[in-house]
Motif scaffolding. Sequence first.
Motif, PDB file in Angstrom:
ATOM      1  N   SER A 148       0.778  -1.031  -0.042  1.00 21.75           N
ATOM      2  CA  SER A 148       0.000  -0.088   0.034  1.00 21.75           C
ATOM      3  C   SER A 148       0.798   1.200  -0.058  1.00 21.75           C
ATOM      4  CB  SER A 148      -0.957   0.086   1.189  1.00 21.75           C
ATOM      5  OG  SER A 148      -0.359   0.016   2.292  1.00 21.75           O
TER       6      SER A 148
ATOM      7  N   CYS B 264      -0.699   7.152   2.178  1.00 19.18           N
ATOM      8  CA  CYS B 264      -2.383   7.031   2.429  1.00 19.18           C
ATOM      9  C   CYS B 264      -2.889   5.667   2.646  1.00 19.18           C
ATOM     10  CB  CYS B 264      -2.953   7.900   1.447  1.00 19.18           C
ATOM     11  SG  CYS B 264      -3.042   7.013  -0.383  1.00 19.18           S
ATOM     12  N   SER B 265      -2.063   4.581   2.569  1.00 21.72           N
ATOM     13  CA  SER B 265      -2.647   3.327   2.601  1.00 21.72           C
ATOM     14  C   SER B 265      -3.342   2.840   1.667  1.00 21.72           C
ATOM     15  CB  SER B 265      -3.210   3.132   4.001  1.00 21.72           C
ATOM     16  OG  SER B 265      -2.135   3.433   5.116  1.00 21.72           O
ATOM     17  N   ASN B 266      -3.590   3.410   0.501  1.00 22.40           N
ATOM     18  CA  ASN B 266      -4.164   3.314  -0.738  1.00 22.40           C
ATOM     19  C   ASN B 266      -3.584   1.796  -1.183  1.00 22.40           C
ATOM     20  OD1 ASN B 266      -6.020   2.859  -3.092  1.00 22.40           O
ATOM     21  ND2 ASN B 266      -5.146   4.621  -3.828  1.00 22.40           N
ATOM     22  N   GLU B 267      -4.456   0.758  -1.648  1.00 26.61           N
ATOM     23  CA  GLU B 267      -3.855  -0.362  -2.130  1.00 26.61           C
ATOM     24  C   GLU B 267      -3.794  -0.502  -3.671  1.00 26.61           C
ATOM     25  OE1 GLU B 267      -5.834  -3.495   0.177  1.00 26.61           O
ATOM     26  OE2 GLU B 267      -5.038  -2.719   1.919  1.00 26.61           O
TER      27      GLU B 267
END
Length: 79
Positions: free
Chosen positions: A51, A55-58
């Motif tokens: 990620s 922002c931890s977006n995957e």
Amino acid sequence: MKSTGYVYRVDNLGRIVIPVELREEFQIHHREDIEIFVNQEGIVLQKYKPSCIFCSNEEHMRVYKGKLICDEYVVISAR
């Protein structure tokens, strides 16, 4: 934290076994990466999901200067 009812001893190399039932339930396959977290209750093992470091977006991931970041931050860092 929910108990699984499994108790395993750590071997002399520091390894433990993840029972096949749990590997199947969480779709953990041979040679896949596992991430280790520590919280107030103990150690948490989780299937690794790459990620964005910001922002931890995957989704829509790219490697930028050796780090995984999503497309949104690629645009920002290119300015």
